[in-house]
Design an enzyme around this catalytic site. Structure first.
Site, PDB file in Angstrom:
ATOM      1  CG  ASN A   2      58.409  33.357 -61.485  1.00 18.39           C
ATOM      2  OD1 ASN A   2      57.465  34.068 -61.787  1.00 18.39           O
ATOM      3  ND2 ASN A   2      59.120  33.504 -60.369  1.00 18.39           N
ATOM      4  NE  ARG A  40      55.528  33.900 -57.789  1.00 15.01           N
ATOM      5  CZ  ARG A  40      56.437  34.594 -57.158  1.00 15.01           C
ATOM      6  NH1 ARG A  40      57.645  34.684 -57.659  1.00 15.01           N
ATOM      7  NH2 ARG A  40      56.148  35.190 -56.030  1.00 15.01           N
ATOM      8  CG  HIS A  95      55.915  38.358 -51.335  1.00 13.35           C
ATOM      9  ND1 HIS A  95      55.996  39.605 -50.739  1.00 13.35           N
ATOM     10  CD2 HIS A  95      56.461  38.481 -52.565  1.00 13.35           C
ATOM     11  CE1 HIS A  95      56.566  40.436 -51.593  1.00 13.35           C
ATOM     12  NE2 HIS A  95      56.861  39.788 -52.712  1.00 13.35           N
ATOM     13  N   GLY A 118      62.074  42.469 -50.360  1.00 13.82           N
ATOM     14  CA  GLY A 118      62.801  42.525 -51.636  1.00 13.82           C
ATOM     15  C   GLY A 118      62.430  43.825 -52.316  1.00 13.82           C
ATOM     16  CG  ASN A 119      63.117  45.339 -56.228  1.00 13.97           C
ATOM     17  OD1 ASN A 119      63.596  46.380 -55.764  1.00 13.97           O
ATOM     18  ND2 ASN A 119      63.756  44.584 -57.088  1.00 13.97           N
ATOM     19  NE  ARG A 150      55.044  46.685 -55.946  1.00 18.84           N
ATOM     20  CZ  ARG A 150      55.096  45.371 -55.778  1.00 18.84           C
ATOM     21  NH1 ARG A 150      54.191  44.759 -55.045  1.00 18.84           N
ATOM     22  NH2 ARG A 150      56.061  44.661 -56.328  1.00 18.84           N
ATOM     23  CD  GLU A 193      59.829  34.491 -53.868  1.00 17.26           C
ATOM     24  OE1 GLU A 193      60.834  35.054 -54.336  1.00 17.26           O
ATOM     25  OE2 GLU A 193      58.728  35.031 -53.787  1.00 17.26           O
TER      26      GLU A 193
HETATM   27  P1  ADP Z   1      62.964  40.947 -55.815  1.00 17.31           P
HETATM   28  O1  ADP Z   1      61.824  41.306 -54.946  1.00 17.31           O
HETATM   29  O2  ADP Z   1      62.934  41.654 -57.140  1.00 17.31           O
HETATM   30  O3  ADP Z   1      63.261  39.480 -55.905  1.00 17.31           O
HETATM   31  P2  ADP Z   1      65.321  41.068 -54.134  1.00 17.31           P
HETATM   32  O4  ADP Z   1      64.768  40.110 -53.134  1.00 17.31           O
HETATM   33  O5  ADP Z   1      66.507  40.663 -54.913  1.00 17.31           O
HETATM   34  O6  ADP Z   1      64.218  41.631 -55.106  1.00 17.31           O
HETATM   35  O7  ADP Z   1      65.691  42.404 -53.327  1.00 17.31           O
HETATM   36  C1  ADP Z   1      66.123  43.554 -53.942  1.00 17.31           C
HETATM   37  C2  ADP Z   1      66.470  44.584 -52.888  1.00 17.31           C
HETATM   38  O8  ADP Z   1      67.498  44.065 -52.033  1.00 17.31           O
HETATM   39  C3  ADP Z   1      67.006  45.879 -53.486  1.00 17.31           C
HETATM   40  O9  ADP Z   1      66.414  46.991 -52.827  1.00 17.31           O
HETATM   41  C4  ADP Z   1      68.477  45.825 -53.132  1.00 17.31           C
HETATM   42  O10 ADP Z   1      68.987  47.110 -52.954  1.00 17.31           O
HETATM   43  C5  ADP Z   1      68.460  45.089 -51.813  1.00 17.31           C
HETATM   44  N1  ADP Z   1      69.784  44.572 -51.477  1.00 17.31           N
HETATM   45  C6  ADP Z   1      70.501  43.640 -52.100  1.00 17.31           C
HETATM   46  N2  ADP Z   1      71.722  43.494 -51.517  1.00 17.31           N
HETATM   47  C7  ADP Z   1      71.777  44.377 -50.492  1.00 17.31           C
HETATM   48  C8  ADP Z   1      72.758  44.728 -49.506  1.00 17.31           C
HETATM   49  N3  ADP Z   1      73.946  44.133 -49.457  1.00 17.31           N
HETATM   50  N4  ADP Z   1      72.449  45.683 -48.613  1.00 17.31           N
HETATM   51  C9  ADP Z   1      71.258  46.293 -48.661  1.00 17.31           C
HETATM   52  N5  ADP Z   1      70.305  46.019 -49.542  1.00 17.31           N
HETATM   53  C10 ADP Z   1      70.538  45.074 -50.459  1.00 17.31           C
END
Ligand code: ADP
Length: 636
Positions: A7, A99, A188, A218-219, A249, A398
């Site tokens: 990836n 990916r 996604h 996620g982000n 974003r 994923e």
């Molecule tokens: P990516 O899209 O980069 O894979 P992730 O799916 O890991 O990202 O999600 C990241 C987000 O999840 C961040 O905003 C992080 O703050 C949030 N996050 C992770 N753990 C928690 C938690 N316990 N409570 C609230 N938000 C969380």
């Protein structure tokens, strides 16, 4: 089967060796900050860390510095070492899966990478300028360093190729959109596909019976309406910038804002790009960064900007959930996934507030206590027992989805897939019949429309055993216009159903969903007029999902099962041109005869219009089954 997942993000590479049957990880590596340099020096900052069974022993791994400055250089360092580790563990790979973010119009499913597929991915760079070049660099380097293996591309956009045209199109001039490939693609895909299938498995129901809303938070954040296993609407568009508010974003924004900022000179093009992609969303609103945990904590301490960030995030999410329930005419399950969806009880609570009108009721204790992770507890139910809509938090995976989709393709190449079907001379051609608009009635409806005690009068048998067209016809009275003399089919059924074409829909003024026959829940109604009276149906109008009837023996021949979705090619008898129908449902029963049914609009498109009148008109056309499409998680 073991596959290597690669990836390549814009500045990172994540890779794992996955057993696609068990989901077990054998080893992994990540390389971060590719292409970055330490300030004021030439020293590269990228570092390689081994993970899983290959993780460095004992605590924090500082990582091994990688000298190269791009993806190819990084892979040139890591892949030979990976090969040595695989050999030492006596692990053979069945293939490598890459990916690829943007598959454009072209890719509706995974593709085995050859020179032509590589060129197609390259041609799509203008649509994903940050991602496709990195993906391609990874593909090229891996092909060179791991020769002799099948390389497969899995596309983020592929799952959303089933979006109906109305969900794909932006309301801008058609010619412009067509010329530049400007439409909604969605992203996604592997995550939405994975959690939708996991939700169905958890509920013990068939994915193809469920309407599911999946929220990947996620982000990057996107939400998807998965109707009977197919994506019918999703919040990201031509790029991953549209839709929900995200980590950095903006998501949805009046395009007028962009024009205003450009025209007034506040920001130039690059500044605007950075603002919308890197400094907006949760980070822009909160002023404290994009980490939801920080934002929740500060909001709890009274920080007004962080409170607003939470409100905007949850409000938009709830708005989309409501919209997608409307798009599907209801919803059976709502899934939260991604770092925020899996972990933030607060966001789930806010997103589900006041959704009782939809039949969705959160159980506050379950929501607070829900813990899901990649280990044993992948799914948590957070709805109340009396909630009609099931609410779930599910750990997405994923990489596993990519591995399984690729494995399904690799298996298909050996078994029933493209290669074999295309080269088998004895593959049976499938006769095609045109299904004109028609009506199925209950006995009670027959009597109301044709008079008490009336029974249907068979006129002509249809090709499907036991079915016949009747002497009786009815008028369809739509909100806009009517269609007279529509044929009734026998025998009577337990529910009334009216099957019409897209053109009929516009003529009558009805917005009918594309459905398999018999599936009329939440479809629109219509008025039927017969010689003895009228009948107002409250539901039952559908646009039939094009389908192939076959016996179990035919199904074994083609290597498909009931309700598989397949691709078929129909050569035009006049021009010889081939029309590919990408979304054809297989129906299997010992009572069926082999035949593909298309409606009159589709027959027109394939130059198959028959001039004889009738209910189910046989044509000279034959279809060739070319591909079986699979949501991988359903298979394994
Ligand atoms: P990516 O899209 O980069 O894979 P992730 O799916 O890991 O990202 O999600 C990241 C987000 O999840 C961040 O905003 C992080 O703050 C949030 N996050 C992770 N753990 C928690 C938690 N316990 N409570 C609230 N938000 C969380």
């Amino acid at each position: 089967m073991h596959v290597l997942v690669i990836n390549c993000g814009s500045s990172s590479i994540k890779s794992e060796v996955i057993d696609t049957q068990t989901g077990r990880r054998h080893g992994a590596f990540t390389i971060e900050r590719i292409g970055e340099r330490r300030e004021g020096s030439d020293e590269a900052t990228s570092r390689l860390r081994w993970g899983g069974a290959w993780a460095a022993a004992g605590g924090d791994d500082p990582g091994q510095p990688i000298a190269g400055s791009d993806h190819a250089a990084a892979l040139a360092v890591v892949l030979p070492e990976l090969r040595a580790r695989l050999e030492a563990a006596d692990l053979g790979l069945a293939g490598v899966v890459h990916r690829v973010v943007h598959g454009g119009e072209r890719f509706a499913e995974p593709a085995r990478i050859d020179a032509e597929v590589e060129a197609a991915i390259e041609a799509l760079i203008p649509l994903a300028p940050l991602h496709n070049p990195a993906n391609l660099a990874g593909i090229r380097a891996a092909q060179e360093l791991l020769p002799g293996l099948e390389h497969v591309a899995v596309f983020d956009t592929a799952f959303h190729q089933s979006l109906p045209r109305r969900a794909q199109a932006y309301a801008i001039p058609r010619a412009l959109a067509r010329e530049h490939g400007i439409r909604r693609y969605g992203f996604h895909g592997p995550s939405h596909a994975h959690v939708a299938a996991a939700a169905a498995a958890h509920l013990g129901e068939d994915l193809r019976d469920l309407r599911i809303i999946t929220a990947h938070l996620g982000n990057g954040c996107s939400i998807c309406a998965v109707e009977y296993g197919r994506s019918v609407e999703t919040s990201m568009g031509m790029t991953p910038l549209e839709g929900l508010a995200m980590g950095t974003r903006s998501g949805d924004l009046d395009p007028g804002v962009i024009l205003h900022l450009l025209r007034s000179g506040v920001l130039d093009l690059d500044g605007l790009d950075r603002m919308l992609n890197n400094h907006s969303g949760l980070a822009g609103l909160s002023g404290v960064g994009n980490d939801m945990r920080d934002i929740e904590q500060r909001a709890g301490e009274g920080d007004e900007d962080c409170r607003l960030a939470l409100h905007v995030f949850a409000h938009r999410l709830r708005k989309y959930i409501g919209a997608y329930a409307a798009v599907m005419g209801g919803v059976d399950a709502i899934v939260f996934t991604g770092g925020i969806g899996q972990n933030s009880a607060l966001i789930r609570h806010r997103a589900c507030q006041r959704l009782e009108f939809l039949g969705a009721k959160l159980d506050e204790d379950r929501n607070r206590d829900a813990r899901v992770d990649a280990g044993a507890d992948k799914v948590a139910r957070i709805s109340a027992d009396n909630s009609r809509v099931r609410l779930l938090a599910i750990a997405t995976d994923e990489q596993l989805e990519l591995a399984r989709e690729a494995a399904a393709l690799l298996a298909r190449l050996d078994e029933i897939g493209t290669t074999r079907l295309a080269h088998r001379t004895e593959v049976r051609p499938i006769p095609i019949a045109i299904s004109a608009r028609h009506i199925h009635l209950t006995q009670a409806a027959v009597e109301q429309l044709f008079g008490p005690g009336h029974t249907l009068t068979p006129r002509r048998p249809l090709s499907q055993p036991g079915q016949y067209s009747c002497e009786e016809t009815l008028d369809l009275i739509g909100p806009k216009r009517s269609i007279e003399g529509v044929r009734v089919l026998g025998p009577t059924r337990s529910k009334c159903q009216v099957e019409i074409s897209r053109t009929d829909e516009f003529h009558l003024g009805i917005d009918a969903p594309v459905r398999a026959s018999g599936d009329v829940a939440n479809s629109p109604g219509i008025t039927l007029r017969g010689p003895a009276g009228s009948l107002q149906l409250t539901e039952g109008v559908i646009c039939a999902w094009r389908h192939i009837h076959m016996t179990p023996e035919d199904a074994a021949h083609y290597g498909v099962v009931d309700r598989d979705v397949v691709e078929v090619a129909v050569p035009s008898p006049t021009s010889g041109r081939e029309l590919v129908f990408g979304d054809v449902m297989v129906r299997v029963s010992p009572k069926f005869a082999l035949e593909m049914h298309i409606d009159t609009d589709e027959a027109n498109a394939a130059d198959l219009l028959a001039n004889s009148e009738g209910m189910l008109v046989s044509t000279s056309g034959v279809a060739r089954l070319t591909k079986r499409k699979v949501v991988a998680s359903q298979l394994v």
